[in-house]
Structure formats: C-alpha cells, structure tokens
Design an enzyme around this catalytic site. Structure first.
Site, PDB file in Angstrom:
ATOM      1  N   GLY A   1     -17.322  34.053 -50.600  1.00 61.62           N
ATOM      2  CA  GLY A   1     -16.230  35.006 -50.415  1.00 61.62           C
ATOM      3  C   GLY A   1     -15.249  34.884 -51.569  1.00 61.62           C
TER       4      GLY A   1
ATOM      5  N   ASP B   1      -7.413  40.282 -40.686  1.00 67.95           N
ATOM      6  CA  ASP B   1      -8.746  39.699 -40.760  1.00 67.95           C
ATOM      7  C   ASP B   1      -9.393  40.381 -41.972  1.00 67.95           C
ATOM      8  OD1 ASP B   1     -10.593  37.890 -38.892  1.00 67.95           O
ATOM      9  OD2 ASP B   1     -11.871  39.487 -39.636  1.00 67.95           O
TER      10      ASP B   1
ATOM     11  N   LYS C   1      -9.281  40.628 -30.306  1.00 68.30           N
ATOM     12  CA  LYS C   1      -9.731  41.008 -31.648  1.00 68.30           C
ATOM     13  C   LYS C   1      -9.821  42.520 -31.679  1.00 68.30           C
ATOM     14  CE  LYS C   1     -11.046  38.940 -35.455  1.00 68.30           C
ATOM     15  NZ  LYS C   1     -10.704  37.606 -35.958  1.00 68.30           N
TER      16      LYS C   1
ATOM     17  N   GLY D   1     -11.906  36.433 -50.702  1.00 62.88           N
ATOM     18  CA  GLY D   1     -10.735  37.011 -50.028  1.00 62.88           C
ATOM     19  C   GLY D   1      -9.706  35.953 -49.664  1.00 62.88           C
ATOM     20  N   ASN D   2      -8.940  36.280 -48.662  1.00 67.85           N
ATOM     21  CA  ASN D   2      -7.815  35.441 -48.275  1.00 67.85           C
ATOM     22  C   ASN D   2      -8.198  33.994 -47.937  1.00 67.85           C
ATOM     23  OD1 ASN D   2      -6.203  34.637 -45.492  1.00 67.85           O
ATOM     24  ND2 ASN D   2      -4.911  35.258 -47.194  1.00 67.85           N
TER      25      ASN D   2
ATOM     26  N   ALA E   1     -11.004  32.293 -48.705  1.00 69.08           N
ATOM     27  CA  ALA E   1     -11.558  31.614 -49.877  1.00 69.08           C
ATOM     28  C   ALA E   1     -10.432  31.217 -50.837  1.00 69.08           C
ATOM     29  CB  ALA E   1     -12.557  32.537 -50.585  1.00 69.08           C
ATOM     30  N   TRP E   2      -9.493  32.126 -51.040  1.00 68.08           N
ATOM     31  CA  TRP E   2      -8.375  31.868 -51.956  1.00 68.08           C
ATOM     32  C   TRP E   2      -7.583  30.622 -51.546  1.00 68.08           C
ATOM     33  CZ3 TRP E   2      -3.104  32.832 -50.448  1.00 68.08           C
ATOM     34  CH2 TRP E   2      -2.177  32.677 -51.474  1.00 68.08           C
TER      35      TRP E   2
END
Ligand code: GLU
Length: 458
Positions: free
Chosen positions: A249, A178, A138, A251-252, A254-255
């Site tokens: 959220g 991320d 990470k 963002g990605n 959640a979308w």
C-alpha cells in the site's frame, strides 16, 4: 468436528459455532468475505464456548453475526461534465453493546454489502480490544475516487451525507475514514452534516487538526501497528532497529507505518499500489515519506510514480512479498497476502507479519505462518490504533479540550501495549500461547458477549 470452513484446522470448531456458521452460509452464501471473517473468529473460540455453555442458550453467536441495522441508499450526483452518476451507499450499524456504532467509511469500487459486513464484524472485536466506549459499524460506497476532481468528490460526499446524516450523531454512530476517505472527504462530509443538522458536534472523527480533530489521528493506525510489531518482537528479545521491512500500500496506514518504522531504525524497502510494487533498497525515508502524501493527493492510485521520481525498481503487477525482509506489514486491502506469498516470505527469512489493513492475509496463509513459528498479528489487534485515536477524538470533542501530540502518542502507545498484553494473556489462558489470532478473538469476544448478556435480549 467441522473444520471445512477454510480457517485454521488447529482450532476446531465448537459444534454450536459450526452450526451457526453453516446456517449463516446457507443464508448468505455469496457473502464470501463476510463468511471468511466469521469463520476466522468462530474457529478460535471453541474453549470459550465450552467453558461458557450459557452463550449457546442465549444465542449469542446468532445475535453477533446479525448486524443490528443495515442502511442502504442511492447516491446520485452530477460529474463535472454534467452527467448524472448513480452509486450505492451503505452504513452497517453492527453492534452497540460497548458504545455508539463506530467505524470508517470506505469509498472504493470493490465495496459491497459483504465487504462492509466483514469490516463491521471485524470492527466489533477491534473496538472492544481498545478498551474505549465504542460499538462497531462500517459504511461506504462503491465508488473509487481515483481520477475524480475535488469538486466531484465534494458533490459525491454531500450527496452521500444527505442520506447518512439522519442515522448518525455523537451518541448514535460516529463514522471516520477508511480506504478512499481521508481528511478532505471527512471535511466535506462534516460540512454537509453541519449544514443539514445545524449542529457542530463530533459526529465524525478524523477531522482537521484545527477544527476538532485529534492530533496524530492521521498517523495513528500506522504508528499503532509499528508499536504492536515492536511488542511482538520484544517477546523474542528483538526490536525493529536494523530490520528490513516490506510494506504494501501507499495510503494512510502505510504512510504512518513507514514513518514510525523508519524512526525506530528499520529500513522499509517496499511500497505497493494496484499497479505493482517499488523496491527501494536504501529505504523509504525523508522526503520520500512526504512524497507518499503527494502520490495520494494526486489521486492517480499508482506507485510507479515513486520509482520514476527516485530511480528505483518497479515491479508491475507483482506484490512486495517476494523481497527478502525480516518483517512484513500488509497495509493495503483484504486478501492481499496469499499462501504462495507466505511461503516466499518464510523462505526468505521473514519472522514477523503484522496486519495494518483489515484481513489482508488469506486464511491458509495465516495457518502456514503460524505453523512456521512466524509472529503473526491480525489487523483487529495490530491496526486498532486508528480507531483508538478516533475514540480519543470523541473524548476530546465531548470535553471541548484538546490533548497535545505527546499526550496522544503516549496514550496510543499504552493502548497498543495493553491490546498486545490482552491477546497474549487470553491465548495463554485458553491453551494456545503465542497465537495472536485466537488471543485477540477470545479477549474481544468475551467482552462483547458479556456486555450483550448484561443488556438482555436486544
Ligand atoms: N477505518 C479505520 C479502521 O478500520 C478507522 C475507523 C475509525 O476511526 O472509526 O479501523
């Protein structure tokens, strides 16, 4: 037996795990999130350590909690007004027993070495669960891209890659996105990697779909999460159809989750941001889902815009867990669902919590949800779809051939079902049926530990 580590007391620590955790706490007592992640895993592997005393002799736990390598560097860059800015960048190359280091980059003001170590540690288990050839890592920087221009984000990404490029490569370490690192940032990072090395190669995943990226990678984490939640509900003879769902959220992750949950007939009634949450009783669907992308692209990092645009309620400074729902999908950031939140969810009839973010649920909240018989899945299992499709992107880059969307979706679905099954089986085998936290940790830990043993003292 030691249960003072904030993890579920139902799982008692093996004396060996308790000792290694105490030593770690003494050494890095300020790394709170890292210690939280380690405690959660260690609290669930007592039976594994009892059945495998050789792990202690080989000092597997001591090795597991020590990242193989931590790279720390300065990221100096110039903003649009010509001022010099200085940030800190890191790459934690955590564990390479199962393959090249693999995991995302996070650009966010909350990033510290502790948060990257917790994320890298989680990634070790998550990547093992996918069954693909991926070690763990990470990285990131302590910079929020909120309010920055595209040109600033590009200069920052280039400065970041100027240091990182010498440590990564398709067989060494393959970063991805991320929080704060999406398709645009991956594009800038990849372009600079290519310029510095002179090689076009799959050193990053999450690339654009027309230049080496896998179809469905942007959707993969959220889709995988919903597939996993469906599997969990199926164990009780249910499905997502007709369910009310709270998502945090926007963002990605959640979308993708909203898209797939809506496809499967659920009504997603909340989204959240750092400013609060929106409540949309008709459901986030159709053009509203597309608007999530616009909100993210605006770089404003606020969800109130959605409420203004669609005329729904906005609750400033609050979390979505106070809304009555059947299913909760925390998809924002670590420690965003507390014990209080968990109590409210249960009181309002919620029966399933599946983590889309990494470690969004606090330890005492997990304990409470499990005690109440709520289906609960840890992110390392239920959000593994993102890195799984990254793994498929690596395979496609190696082969120089690309799979269709239908093919990737089929593989993603199969991988999530397999992870679900592995968690259920491991939990059953070790006497904690229905406990997805223990199941995920046990299934992943044994895979990584055995690979480490086979590879000798490294
Ligand atoms: N950042 C994502 C995760 O937490 C994806 C990592 C990847 O695709 O390498 O798993």
């Amino acid at each position: 037996m030691s249960t003072q580590h904030g993890a579920n007391p139902k799982h008692q620590f093996h004396p060996y795990a308790a000792r290694v955790l105490d030593e770690l706490r003494a050494r890095v007592h300020w790394e709170k999130e890292y210690l939280q992640a380690v405690a959660e895993v260690f609290s669930t592997i007592r039976a594994v350590l009892e059945r495998n005393p050789h792990y202690e002799g080989e000092r597997i736990l001591e090795r597991l909690v020590e990242p193989e390598r931590v790279i720390a560097f300065r990221v100096a860059w110039t903003d649009d007004r010509g001022r010099v800015q200085v940030n800190r960048g890191w790459r934690v190359q955590f564990n390479s027993a199962l393959g090249p280091y693999k995991g995302g980059l996070r650009f966010h003001s909350s990033v510290t070495l502790s948060s990257l170590k917790f994320l890298g540690f989680e990634q070790t288990f998550k990547n093992a669960l996918t069954g693909l050839q991926m070690g763990s890592g990470k990285g990131g920087a302590d910079l929020s891209t909120r309010g920055l221009s595209r040109a600033e984000i590009m200069r920052f990404s280039q400065s970041f890659m100027t240091e990182l490029y010498r440590h990564i490569g398709p067989d060494i370490d393959v970063p991805a996105g991320d929080i704060g690192v999406g398709g645009a940032e991956i594009g800038y990072l990849f372009g600079w990697y290519k310029r510095l090395t002179g090689h076009w190669e799959g050193a990053l995943t999450g690339k654009g779909r027309h230049w080496g990226g896998s179809l469905l990678r942007p959707e993969a984490t959220g889709y995988g999460l919903v597939y996993f939640a469906e599997e969990m509900l199926r164990t009780r003879g249910q499905g997502l159809e007709g369910k009310r769902v709270a998502v945090s959220g926007f963002g990605n992750v959640a979308w993708g989750a909203v898209k797939k949950a809506t496809d499967l007939g659920a009504t997603v009634v909340t989204l959240s941001g750092p400013d609060g949450y929106i409540y949309d009783p008709d459901g986030v669907k159709g053009e509203k889902i597309d608007y999530m992308l616009a909100m993210r692209a605006s770089g404003r990092d606020r969800v109130e815009d959605y409420a203004e645009r669609f005329g729904v309620e906005f609750h400033p400074g609050a979390r979505p867990w106070e809304v009555p729902v059947d299913v909760a999908l925390p998809c924002a950031i670590q420690n965003e669902l507390s014990l209080e939140d968990a109590k409210r969810l249960v009181a309002n009839g919620c029966t399933c919590v599946a983590e889309g973010a990494n470690m969004p649920t606090e330890p005492d909240a997990i304990e409470y949800l499990q005690e109440q018989g709520v289906l609960f899945s840890p992110g390392k299992a239920s959000n593994a779809g993102g890195v799984a499709v990254s793994g498929l992107e690596m395979l496609q880059n190696r082969a120089g051939a690309f799979d269709s969307e239908i093919e990737v979706d089929k593989r993603l679905r199969r991988i999530m079902a397999t992870i679900h099954n592995d968690c259920v089986e491991a939990a059953r085998r070790y006497g904690v049926p229905g406990d997805y936290v223990a199941g995920a940790n046990i299934a992943a830990f044994t895979k990584v530990a055995d690979a480490m043993l086979d590879q000798g003292v490294v």
